[in-house]
Every structure is written in C-alpha cells, then in structure tokens.
Scaffold this motif. Structure first.
Motif, PDB file in Angstrom:
ATOM      1  N   HIS A  77      63.559  72.373  58.687  1.00 30.46           N
ATOM      2  CA  HIS A  77      64.328  72.730  59.885  1.00 30.46           C
ATOM      3  C   HIS A  77      64.543  71.515  60.782  1.00 30.46           C
ATOM      4  CE1 HIS A  77      63.205  77.292  59.647  1.00 30.46           C
ATOM      5  NE2 HIS A  77      64.009  76.897  58.674  1.00 30.46           N
ATOM      6  N   ILE A  78      63.502  70.703  60.945  1.00 27.67           N
ATOM      7  CA  ILE A  78      63.640  69.496  61.760  1.00 27.67           C
ATOM      8  C   ILE A  78      64.640  68.540  61.114  1.00 27.67           C
ATOM      9  CG2 ILE A  78      62.439  67.496  62.702  1.00 27.67           C
ATOM     10  CD1 ILE A  78      59.932  69.141  62.933  1.00 27.67           C
ATOM     11  N   SER A  79      64.628  68.447  59.792  1.00 25.17           N
ATOM     12  CA  SER A  79      65.583  67.578  59.095  1.00 25.17           C
ATOM     13  C   SER A  79      67.006  68.037  59.347  1.00 25.17           C
ATOM     14  CB  SER A  79      65.282  67.569  57.589  1.00 25.17           C
ATOM     15  OG  SER A  79      64.019  66.997  57.326  1.00 25.17           O
ATOM     16  N   ARG A  80      67.235  69.348  59.345  1.00 23.16           N
ATOM     17  CA  ARG A  80      68.584  69.856  59.621  1.00 23.16           C
ATOM     18  C   ARG A  80      68.984  69.569  61.074  1.00 23.16           C
ATOM     19  NH1 ARG A  80      67.094  74.197  56.081  1.00 23.16           N
ATOM     20  NH2 ARG A  80      66.442  75.518  57.838  1.00 23.16           N
ATOM     21  N   VAL A  81      68.030  69.664  61.985  1.00 24.13           N
ATOM     22  CA  VAL A  81      68.316  69.326  63.381  1.00 24.13           C
ATOM     23  C   VAL A  81      68.699  67.853  63.500  1.00 24.13           C
ATOM     24  CG1 VAL A  81      67.274  69.048  65.660  1.00 24.13           C
ATOM     25  CG2 VAL A  81      66.901  71.156  64.382  1.00 24.13           C
TER      26      VAL A  81
END
Length: 311
Positions: free
Chosen positions: A217-221
C-alpha cells in the motif's frame, strides 16, 4: 487509556493505566502526555532504555526503528488534514505490550480502541495491535492521495476555463507538502519491510503477510505521489502555454485590425495635407469617393486575410 487482553479468555477491557500481570497483553495510549507521565509508563512499568524514553518525550524524529534489549522504539506518521501536515506517533513495543505516544488527538486511535474492544482476537498479541495501528495510518495515506487527485482534476478544469487563474501558489504548496509526505512514506516503507521479513521479534510469522500488504500500500502511495508531482508540473506548463496561446490570439487580432486601418490612415493623411491644388477637394462627390475607397480597401484586405486563413 489501557486496553487489556487476557490470553485464553474472551475478556478484553479498558482500564486505567496500572502494572501488568505476567499473562496480560496491553495497549497503552498516551495522548498529549506530560514528560512525567511518559517516564512513569516507560521507565517504571516497562524499564525502557533512556534513549527510547527521550525520543518518546521529544517526538521530533524522522521515521525510524531503534532496537533495544527487550523492546523496540518505532516512529511512524499519520497524515490527517488537507495541508498534508504529518503527525508523529511514537511506538514502544515489547513482548506483551505496545505503548503509543502522540501530541495530538487523532481519530485513528479512537478507531483502534473500538476495533480492539469489538474484535478480541486483535488484542491477542502486540504484533497484531501494531499491524492494526500501521494499517490505519496507511489507509489515511490512500485517502489523502485520492483527495490530491480530485484536487488536481479540479485545478485542471479551472485552468481550462480561465488560464489566468492564480493557482501557482496552491500548486507549489502542494508540491512542497507532497515532497515531505513522500520522504516520510519512503522511510516508513523500509521500516515496514524490516518488520515483514521475519526479523522483528514481537510479531508472529502468520502476520508477516499483513505487513507485506501494508508495504504494498505504501508503494502504491509513493507511485501516486510521483505521478502527482509530474502532473502538477505539467499543469503549470499547460497554464503557461494556454496564456501564451491566448496572448498570441490577442496580438493577432490587434495586428489584423492595425493592418486594415493602416491604409485608411494613409488615405486620411493624404487628404489632410494643407496644399491648395488637391484636385479631389473640389469634387462635388469627393467625400463619398474617399469613403468608397476606404471601404473598398478594407474589404479587400479582409478578403486577403480570409483567403490566407489568418482570420
């Protein structure tokens, strides 16, 4: 506030902060605490390292993870408002406890409290509580990126309607805030990655997949923030190009009007000279003749411009 879970039972309760029994798992949250309160919890109850206590009191760190003998100190951030102002959260986790310290009252802590009281299994292990806390923070990151995307679409629509709209201040403020947000998220991804790679002593192997999900999720952010940075730069370039295009249209119109009136000015200048022997001055229809010439020249120039597709 302290949430207490007794393993092997269905009992989860909210109590005042007190010393633990050996078989209890607890979450203690300190909101806007005084230094003395932080020391009482971390030093007297859990015997934390002095550096961890100092960091928990000051809360002026970047995202990090410090390992000590029987506990770990984490710094994580919540992003909760439109200005993308980060709120630091200090986290101390040990074998049967997790302590969170924050200088602001955040809704995510109340949401976490409700979840722990409603779903008792979430409070079985401090690693599970840590996962829920980090997951709530990252969920807010996703909401923030969705809000930025909507704001970018709104600015784009306004610029198309009015290229002279003053948006540069807002765009530069957002870009500066996103730069800080991206740096925080990048460091937090490394921390969550360390937790998910089975090198964290206070999580269970079966929960590692959940931390990997947070990392994704952080990577997508981060990917969204990189895209927004390029999009906002392109948005400013679009506004400059639209301003230039509109200015070119204005200059073109003025040039065409000037080109039409230039020969008319010449004709008026000729017949405005103070010479006696100007034959047309004695014509009975001289005034109408001059007007006819002027109108004819204007129509001819307009047809030439039309033929060349200048207008």
């Amino acid at each position: 506030m302290m949430i207490v879970r007794c393993p092997g039972t269905d009992h989860v309760s909210e109590e005042a902060i007190r010393p633990l029994t050996p078989h209890e798992t607890v979450w203690i949250h300190l909101s806007k605490p005084e230094p003395a309160e932080v020391k009482r919890v971390l030093v007297e109850m859990f015997h934390c390292h002095p550096l961890a206590v100092e960091d928990a009191i000051k809360l002026n760190q970047r995202p990090k993870m410090d390992r000590y003998k029987d506990h770990i100190f984490l710094t994580f951030f919540a992003i909760t408002d439109k200005r993308l102002a980060p709120v630091e959260i200090g986290i101390v986790i040990g074998a049967n406890y997790i302590v969170t310290i924050c200088k602001k009252q955040l809704k995510l802590f109340e949401l976490l409290r409700q979840q722990l009281l409603a779903v008792k299994e979430l409070a079985d292990h401090p690693g599970d509580i840590l996962h829920r806390l980090l997951d709530l923070c990252v969920d807010e990151y996703t909401e923030i990126t969705n809000r930025i995307e909507d704001q970018m679409d709104e600015l784009e629509r306004k610029i198309f309607e009015n290229p002279y709209l003053k948006v540069s201040h807002e765009v530069f403020h957002l870009k500066r805030a996103m730069h800080l947000f991206r740096r925080i998220a990048l460091e937090e991804r490394a921390i969550v990655g360390s937790i998910s790679h089975q090198t964290f002593p206070y999580t269970r192997q079966e929960t590692d997949a959940y931390f990997v999900d947070i990392c994704d999720h952080i990577s997508r952010v981060l990917d969204s923030l990189d895209m927004f940075k390029e999009s906002f730069t392109a948005l400013l370039e679009l506004q400059v190009n639209m301003k230039s295009d509109r200015m070119n249209q204005i200059i073109k119109t003025l040039t065409i009007v000037s080109s039409i009136f230039l020969p008319l000015t010449f004709i008026a200048g000729v017949y405005g000279m103070n010479f006696k022997n100007i034959p047309e001055l004695s014509w009975d229809w001289g005034y109408a003749y001059v007007w006819g010439v002027m109108i004819g020249v204007s129509l001819l120039l307009w047809l030439v411009f039309k033929w060349k597709r200048w207008i």
